[in-house]
Write an enzyme that holds these catalytic residues in place. Sequence first.
Site, short mmCIF file in Angstrom:
data_model
loop_
_atom_site.label_atom_id
_atom_site.label_comp_id
_atom_site.label_asym_id
_atom_site.label_seq_id
_atom_site.Cartn_x
_atom_site.Cartn_y
_atom_site.Cartn_z
N SER A 241 -58.79 -58.81 -7.96
CA SER A 241 -59.60 -57.80 -7.55
C SER A 241 -60.66 -58.06 -6.47
O SER A 241 -60.85 -59.41 -6.15
CB SER A 241 -60.43 -57.28 -8.47
OG SER A 241 -61.37 -57.76 -9.01
N GLY B 114 -64.26 -56.65 -3.95
CA GLY B 114 -65.36 -55.56 -3.89
C GLY B 114 -66.37 -56.00 -2.66
O GLY B 114 -65.82 -56.71 -1.89
N TYR C 84 -68.83 -58.16 -2.82
CA TYR C 84 -69.45 -58.99 -2.83
C TYR C 84 -68.28 -60.34 -2.27
O TYR C 84 -68.51 -61.17 -1.86
CB TYR C 84 -69.56 -59.43 -4.23
CG TYR C 84 -68.26 -59.13 -5.20
CD1 TYR C 84 -67.38 -60.17 -5.46
CD2 TYR C 84 -68.07 -57.90 -5.95
CE1 TYR C 84 -66.24 -59.90 -6.08
CE2 TYR C 84 -67.03 -57.85 -6.73
CZ TYR C 84 -66.24 -58.71 -6.67
OH TYR C 84 -65.03 -58.50 -7.54
N GLY C 85 -66.83 -59.97 -2.47
CA GLY C 85 -65.97 -60.86 -2.26
C GLY C 85 -64.70 -60.67 -2.94
O GLY C 85 -64.28 -59.38 -3.18
N LYS D 168 -64.68 -66.52 -8.66
CA LYS D 168 -65.30 -65.47 -7.84
C LYS D 168 -65.90 -65.99 -6.43
O LYS D 168 -66.63 -66.83 -6.58
CB LYS D 168 -66.59 -64.72 -8.43
CG LYS D 168 -66.96 -63.57 -7.80
CD LYS D 168 -68.09 -62.94 -8.61
CE LYS D 168 -68.71 -61.63 -7.98
NZ LYS D 168 -69.65 -60.90 -8.99
N ASP E 92 -75.60 -52.31 -14.17
CA ASP E 92 -74.33 -51.80 -13.40
C ASP E 92 -73.34 -51.97 -14.70
O ASP E 92 -72.36 -52.26 -14.27
CB ASP E 92 -73.87 -52.53 -12.25
CG ASP E 92 -72.76 -52.05 -11.46
OD1 ASP E 92 -72.79 -50.74 -11.40
OD2 ASP E 92 -71.89 -52.65 -10.67
#
EC number: 2.7.11.22
Length: 512
Positions: free
Chosen positions: A113, A115, A117-118, A136, A238
Amino acid sequence: MNNHYHPTGHRDAKTYAGDRPWPQWPGVPSGLSSSSGLLQNRYYAPAGPFPLLPYFGELGAGPDTAMNQAKRQRAEVSYQQPRPYPTGRGTGSMGYQSKVRVTDKYKVVGFISSGTYGRVYKALGRHGQPGEFAIKKFKPDKEGEQASYTGISQSAVREMALCSELHHPNVIRLVEIILEDKCIFMVFEYAEHDLLQIIHHHTQQPRHPIPPNTIKSIMFQLLNGCQYLHTNWVLHRDLKPANIMVTSSGEVKIGDLGLARLSYKPLHSLYGGDKVVVTIWYRAPELLLGSRHYTPAIDMWALGCIFAELLSLRPIFKGEEAKMDSKKTVPFQRNQMQKIVDIMGLPTKERWPLLTSTTEYSQLSTLQPPIHHGGHHGHHYQSQRQAAAANAGVSHLEKWYYNTINQQTGGSGPGSGTSPLASLGAEGYKLLAGLLEYDPQRRLTAAAALQHPFFSTGDPVSANCFEGLKTEYPHRRVSQDDNDIRTSSLPGTKRSGLPDDSLRPGKRVKEG
């Protein structure tokens, strides 16, 4: 030895062994004054011999008074400034490495995935480091053929700092951090599922509810992880199904701490530098109404929304997010607040004494009181509105709950019908109502929720949320066509295979 949680909140000795000391209740974590760590307590935090985490009001007193000025300054420096992470601490495997290439240690299997952020990749360990991992990669500040490096983002610093110190079975584990060619790679343990995917699986035809024992286990593990974070003065900020990981052994793990913050200074506004926190559907009413001194209660509201979503398989408050104006000011999220009011009723000073001190209090008068649709047929719309206005503060959450758990039988009251979820009974409603309490000071804490009768009635709560299930959930989708972890281009945030409206709030609308 069984694999269940005791009513006290501990798992059997298999997990909560005697060689792990009980976490010490900190006035403020003493580890904050040390350059070697951010948090004093790195151990498990089951519901047990701690007092509840105090929830502070808009101007409440708190643990800040128990810590002298020098310690506070050292704590702030320790938290705010990035630094190399020493190896051999915590689990023994987490460390910071700047002279190793990520592809030398891990074989990238594919893309999971992306987003803001990266990107996140699935990988296999090399050279005697067996197992699966999620890597990540934080994107560079400016993308293009040649990445421009101007520093480490605040979100990345927070996530690295906190994840390196947090060690709990219900919080995703950071294995190591690698800095390569001015790119940051955070290597996490891998979880085969996420909660969003599990919920989506149950919406497929024939639509079928998540079994009650599975819901109990998921909620207990989420609350256990949240209590650990809150005991260590960490707000996640979150929580949503997409950020909750589930392993193949049924262990639930809170992930994505990119928005997490320390909350040991209750008089310090947590609003500065963070215009918006918490995805709109899971955002607590105090945030929607402009509160700047929010507390761990915002996470508890989000858990209440997740609990409701596990029951109904759809977000309970599915609003549309208003765009920021040209001055980058955050507008009042009228549509989202209206979705809450439709079920919870309008907040009142009786239910929430500090309501009038919120900056957007005056906006409540622009909302429509909820219309109760269960009245007699033939009532005129105007009379419905008049009745609604007279009962504007009345909550319809109980009706929503029983309609939901009895949806297969059409029942609308306690004890009616034979739906599988009916076994959750009145205690399920009481837990949901406690988590979705308007007043953040009255909202259930994680520790109090773990002691709720909901978890001690009926079958014991299992440490494996999949225990007894015949359902086999599909694993997270991994794109093997995209396994170049060195690429700098990033796709959109959408993950294939899941409906768009379950991944993020609906289309944003411009508020007038």
